[in-house]
Design a protein around this motif. Structure first.
Motif, PDB file in Angstrom:
ATOM      1  N   ILE A  96       0.837  -1.204   0.000  1.00  0.00           N
ATOM      2  CA  ILE A  96       0.000   0.000   0.000  1.00  0.00           C
ATOM      3  C   ILE A  96       0.872   1.255   0.000  1.00  0.00           C
ATOM      4  CG2 ILE A  96      -1.617   1.357   1.386  1.00  0.00           C
ATOM      5  CD1 ILE A  96      -2.935  -0.940  -0.106  1.00  0.00           C
ATOM      6  N   LYS A  97       1.930   1.256   0.819  1.00  0.00           N
ATOM      7  CA  LYS A  97       2.840   2.396   0.866  1.00  0.00           C
ATOM      8  C   LYS A  97       3.557   2.583  -0.470  1.00  0.00           C
ATOM      9  CE  LYS A  97       2.406   4.291   4.905  1.00  0.00           C
ATOM     10  NZ  LYS A  97       1.996   5.714   5.021  1.00  0.00           N
ATOM     11  N   LYS A  98       3.941   1.505  -1.097  1.00  0.00           N
ATOM     12  CA  LYS A  98       4.602   1.568  -2.404  1.00  0.00           C
ATOM     13  C   LYS A  98       3.656   2.168  -3.442  1.00  0.00           C
ATOM     14  CE  LYS A  98       7.024  -1.405  -5.753  1.00  0.00           C
ATOM     15  NZ  LYS A  98       6.134  -1.341  -6.932  1.00  0.00           N
ATOM     16  N   LEU A  99       2.404   1.747  -3.379  1.00  0.00           N
ATOM     17  CA  LEU A  99       1.401   2.267  -4.311  1.00  0.00           C
ATOM     18  C   LEU A  99       1.197   3.767  -4.107  1.00  0.00           C
ATOM     19  CD1 LEU A  99      -0.304   0.954  -6.520  1.00  0.00           C
ATOM     20  CD2 LEU A  99      -2.135   0.663  -4.840  1.00  0.00           C
ATOM     21  N   GLU A 100       1.222   4.203  -2.847  1.00  0.00           N
ATOM     22  CA  GLU A 100       1.086   5.637  -2.552  1.00  0.00           C
ATOM     23  C   GLU A 100       2.242   6.424  -3.157  1.00  0.00           C
ATOM     24  OE1 GLU A 100       0.511   8.566   1.331  1.00  0.00           O
ATOM     25  OE2 GLU A 100       1.503   6.635   1.557  1.00  0.00           O
ATOM     26  N   ARG A 101       3.452   5.931  -3.009  1.00  0.00           N
ATOM     27  CA  ARG A 101       4.619   6.621  -3.582  1.00  0.00           C
ATOM     28  C   ARG A 101       4.517   6.692  -5.098  1.00  0.00           C
ATOM     29  NH1 ARG A 101       7.191   3.317   0.331  1.00  0.00           N
ATOM     30  NH2 ARG A 101       7.836   1.821  -1.278  1.00  0.00           N
ATOM     31  N   GLU A 102       4.113   5.605  -5.720  1.00  0.00           N
ATOM     32  CA  GLU A 102       4.001   5.573  -7.182  1.00  0.00           C
ATOM     33  C   GLU A 102       2.894   6.506  -7.658  1.00  0.00           C
ATOM     34  OE1 GLU A 102       3.396   1.453  -7.948  1.00  0.00           O
ATOM     35  OE2 GLU A 102       5.541   0.946  -7.801  1.00  0.00           O
ATOM     36  N   MET A 103       1.807   6.574  -6.926  1.00  0.00           N
ATOM     37  CA  MET A 103       0.708   7.472  -7.275  1.00  0.00           C
ATOM     38  C   MET A 103       1.174   8.930  -7.272  1.00  0.00           C
ATOM     39  SD  MET A 103      -2.913   8.015  -5.237  1.00  0.00           S
ATOM     40  CE  MET A 103      -2.085   8.807  -3.857  1.00  0.00           C
ATOM     41  N   ARG A 110      -5.092   1.588 -11.087  1.00  0.00           N
ATOM     42  CA  ARG A 110      -4.613   0.631 -10.092  1.00  0.00           C
ATOM     43  C   ARG A 110      -4.467   1.263  -8.704  1.00  0.00           C
ATOM     44  NH1 ARG A 110       1.154   0.365  -9.518  1.00  0.00           N
ATOM     45  NH2 ARG A 110       2.234   2.032 -10.647  1.00  0.00           N
ATOM     46  N   TYR A 111      -4.502   2.596  -8.648  1.00  0.00           N
ATOM     47  CA  TYR A 111      -4.351   3.295  -7.369  1.00  0.00           C
ATOM     48  C   TYR A 111      -5.611   3.240  -6.526  1.00  0.00           C
ATOM     49  CZ  TYR A 111      -0.359   5.057  -9.966  1.00  0.00           C
ATOM     50  OH  TYR A 111       0.790   5.150 -10.727  1.00  0.00           O
ATOM     51  N   GLU A 112      -6.689   2.723  -7.095  1.00  0.00           N
ATOM     52  CA  GLU A 112      -7.911   2.558  -6.305  1.00  0.00           C
ATOM     53  C   GLU A 112      -7.677   1.642  -5.106  1.00  0.00           C
ATOM     54  OE1 GLU A 112     -12.179   2.868  -8.114  1.00  0.00           O
ATOM     55  OE2 GLU A 112     -10.970   1.650  -9.469  1.00  0.00           O
ATOM     56  N   THR A 113      -6.743   0.708  -5.247  1.00  0.00           N
ATOM     57  CA  THR A 113      -6.427  -0.188  -4.133  1.00  0.00           C
ATOM     58  C   THR A 113      -5.975   0.601  -2.918  1.00  0.00           C
ATOM     59  OG1 THR A 113      -5.781  -1.937  -5.673  1.00  0.00           O
ATOM     60  CG2 THR A 113      -4.999  -2.141  -3.402  1.00  0.00           C
ATOM     61  N   TYR A 114      -5.213   1.680  -3.169  1.00  0.00           N
ATOM     62  CA  TYR A 114      -4.723   2.535  -2.080  1.00  0.00           C
ATOM     63  C   TYR A 114      -5.879   3.252  -1.396  1.00  0.00           C
ATOM     64  CZ  TYR A 114      -2.774   6.766   0.049  1.00  0.00           C
ATOM     65  OH  TYR A 114      -2.488   7.797   0.911  1.00  0.00           O
ATOM     66  N   THR A 115      -6.755   3.876  -2.159  1.00  0.00           N
ATOM     67  CA  THR A 115      -7.863   4.621  -1.559  1.00  0.00           C
ATOM     68  C   THR A 115      -8.872   3.683  -0.891  1.00  0.00           C
ATOM     69  OG1 THR A 115      -9.004   4.701  -3.701  1.00  0.00           O
ATOM     70  CG2 THR A 115      -7.631   6.590  -3.120  1.00  0.00           C
ATOM     71  N   GLN A 116      -9.046   2.497  -1.453  1.00  0.00           N
ATOM     72  CA  GLN A 116      -9.961   1.521  -0.858  1.00  0.00           C
ATOM     73  C   GLN A 116      -9.442   1.054   0.507  1.00  0.00           C
ATOM     74  OE1 GLN A 116     -10.118  -1.395  -3.976  1.00  0.00           O
ATOM     75  NE2 GLN A 116     -11.684  -0.287  -5.138  1.00  0.00           N
ATOM     76  N   PHE A 117      -8.128   0.867   0.615  1.00  0.00           N
ATOM     77  CA  PHE A 117      -7.544   0.453   1.889  1.00  0.00           C
ATOM     78  C   PHE A 117      -7.766   1.538   2.945  1.00  0.00           C
ATOM     79  CE2 PHE A 117      -4.281   0.147   5.109  1.00  0.00           C
ATOM     80  CZ  PHE A 117      -4.185  -1.210   5.353  1.00  0.00           C
ATOM     81  N   ASN A 118      -7.492   2.786   2.587  1.00  0.00           N
ATOM     82  CA  ASN A 118      -7.673   3.893   3.530  1.00  0.00           C
ATOM     83  C   ASN A 118      -9.137   4.046   3.941  1.00  0.00           C
ATOM     84  OD1 ASN A 118      -4.969   4.556   3.616  1.00  0.00           O
ATOM     85  ND2 ASN A 118      -5.119   6.098   2.014  1.00  0.00           N
ATOM     86  N   ARG A 119     -10.032   3.857   2.982  1.00  0.00           N
ATOM     87  CA  ARG A 119     -11.458   3.956   3.306  1.00  0.00           C
ATOM     88  C   ARG A 119     -11.865   2.836   4.263  1.00  0.00           C
ATOM     89  NH1 ARG A 119     -13.391   2.978  -1.375  1.00  0.00           N
ATOM     90  NH2 ARG A 119     -12.966   5.076  -2.114  1.00  0.00           N
ATOM     91  N   ARG A 120     -11.349   1.632   4.009  1.00  0.00           N
ATOM     92  CA  ARG A 120     -11.687   0.509   4.876  1.00  0.00           C
ATOM     93  C   ARG A 120     -11.157   0.728   6.287  1.00  0.00           C
ATOM     94  NH1 ARG A 120     -15.426  -2.245   6.647  1.00  0.00           N
ATOM     95  NH2 ARG A 120     -14.946  -4.351   7.375  1.00  0.00           N
ATOM     96  N   ARG A 121      -9.982   1.322   6.393  1.00  0.00           N
ATOM     97  CA  ARG A 121      -9.438   1.626   7.719  1.00  0.00           C
ATOM     98  C   ARG A 121     -10.367   2.580   8.468  1.00  0.00           C
ATOM     99  NH1 ARG A 121      -4.265   5.318   9.204  1.00  0.00           N
ATOM    100  NH2 ARG A 121      -4.224   4.890  11.448  1.00  0.00           N
ATOM    101  N   ASP A 122     -10.806   3.633   7.807  1.00  0.00           N
ATOM    102  CA  ASP A 122     -11.731   4.582   8.426  1.00  0.00           C
ATOM    103  C   ASP A 122     -13.037   3.906   8.824  1.00  0.00           C
ATOM    104  OD1 ASP A 122     -10.269   6.863   8.586  1.00  0.00           O
ATOM    105  OD2 ASP A 122     -11.232   7.906   6.925  1.00  0.00           O
ATOM    106  N   GLU A 123     -13.522   3.021   7.953  1.00  0.00           N
ATOM    107  CA  GLU A 123     -14.780   2.331   8.240  1.00  0.00           C
ATOM    108  C   GLU A 123     -14.659   1.455   9.488  1.00  0.00           C
ATOM    109  OE1 GLU A 123     -16.428   1.964   3.611  1.00  0.00           O
ATOM    110  OE2 GLU A 123     -15.448   0.266   4.596  1.00  0.00           O
ATOM    111  N   ILE A 124     -13.541   0.747   9.613  1.00  0.00           N
ATOM    112  CA  ILE A 124     -13.370  -0.136  10.766  1.00  0.00           C
ATOM    113  C   ILE A 124     -13.193   0.674  12.052  1.00  0.00           C
ATOM    114  CG2 ILE A 124     -11.783  -1.794  11.837  1.00  0.00           C
ATOM    115  CD1 ILE A 124     -11.509  -3.122   9.132  1.00  0.00           C
ATOM    116  N   ILE A 125     -12.431   1.770  11.979  1.00  0.00           N
ATOM    117  CA  ILE A 125     -12.300   2.650  13.138  1.00  0.00           C
ATOM    118  C   ILE A 125     -13.683   3.123  13.589  1.00  0.00           C
ATOM    119  CG2 ILE A 125     -11.548   4.955  13.862  1.00  0.00           C
ATOM    120  CD1 ILE A 125      -8.977   4.488  12.229  1.00  0.00           C
ATOM    121  N   THR A 126     -14.504   3.547  12.630  1.00  0.00           N
ATOM    122  CA  THR A 126     -15.842   4.037  12.943  1.00  0.00           C
ATOM    123  C   THR A 126     -16.731   2.923  13.476  1.00  0.00           C
ATOM    124  OG1 THR A 126     -15.658   5.784  11.270  1.00  0.00           O
ATOM    125  CG2 THR A 126     -17.876   5.192  11.987  1.00  0.00           C
ATOM    126  N   GLU A 127     -16.634   1.729  12.893  1.00  0.00           N
ATOM    127  CA  GLU A 127     -17.413   0.589  13.390  1.00  0.00           C
ATOM    128  C   GLU A 127     -17.052   0.280  14.843  1.00  0.00           C
ATOM    129  OE1 GLU A 127     -16.521  -2.547  10.674  1.00  0.00           O
ATOM    130  OE2 GLU A 127     -17.612  -1.607   9.005  1.00  0.00           O
TER     131      GLU A 127
END
Length: 259
Positions: free
Chosen positions: A134-141, A197-214
């Protein structure tokens, strides 16, 4: 906040001619949890004169919580300082020093691969791990020249966030202005990377927020009548507040942050 809501059962024995009856217990309705979501600014507490690290502790003490929920994974709460400082900001770690551990709950999530496990020191750098990828994808983005024109609006939004992080008091940081900027930021970013392919990065961050909120919602539902202080990095507050505001009034009462 650790005091439980009392449930009263009143048993009345009524004498009548030749018989006795017992009334059913009368239960008091559960009170709503009182919740304050306090946004923090991580490293900017070092330089923000209106919101230093000491102010975070003062704000928590002023609220007087029964439960303090922080941006640390539940499975990491018992780890030592050497381990925690590799992955979590100072204000979150400080809670574990300044307040009884039995009051503290963990909210964070760093992917399913690491769930329930102790994280290795290089988890963000090792590209064989989920987090490393995920971090690698962020750098490439951020280096992708074809994507940059779509990311231009983010620069101004990020500038506004940083300005607030550098100068805002607790009340100003938590009055909704930063939340609105954050919501717009993620809307622009999601649209920019849609279909790439960078959607994987944003999806991971969104899922993290969702779990924190849950995890926050579960705390509220399981602790009626308690005072719950939720300590989150400012970028996570928007989703948490939006979700809590939709809960029934009999379940939660949100308490505003004041200086």
């Amino acid at each position: 906040m650790l005091q439980k809501v009392k449930v009263f059962g009143l048993f009345l024995l009524l004498a009548t001619t030749g018989c006795r009856s017992v009334e059913k217990p009368v239960e008091q309705a559960a009170l709503p949890a009182e919740v304050q979501v306090l946004a923090t600014v991580h490293k900017f507490h070092l330089s923000n004169p209106n919101y230093p690290y000491a102010k975070v502790t003062q704000q928590i003490q002023k609220f007087g919580p029964d439960i303090i929920a922080i941006e640390i994974r539940p499975e990491d709460l018992q780890e030592d300082t050497t381990y925690l400082k590799q992955f979590y900001p100072l204000e979150m770690r400080q809670v574990l020093k300044d307040f009884p551990r039995e009051k503290v709950r963990g909210l964070d999530w760093y992917g399913e691969e690491m769930r329930g496990k102790k994280m290795p020191a290089d988890v963000f750098k090792n590209e064989q791990t989920e987090l490393g990828k995920i971090k690698k994808l962020e750098r490439e983005m951020n280096r992708d020249s074809l994507l940059q024109p779509r990311l231009i609006p983010l620069a101004e939004l990020s500038k506004q966030q940083v300005e607030l992080a550098k100068t805002a008091s607790p009340a100003i940081l938590n009055n909704g202005q930063y939340d609105d900027i954050t919501r717009t930021f993620y809307e622009v970013l999601d649209e920019a990377v849609k279909g790439t392919r960078y959607e994987t990065y944003t999806q991971f961050n969104r899922r993290r927020d969702e779990i924190i909120t849950e995890n926050i919602v579960k705390l509220v539902q399981n602790n009626p009548g308690k005072r719950i202080l939720v300590l989150l990095g400012a970028n996570h507050r928007n989703r948490a507040i939006h979700t809590l505001e939709k809960l029934p009034a009999e379940k939660v009462r949100l308490v505003e942050v004041e200086d």
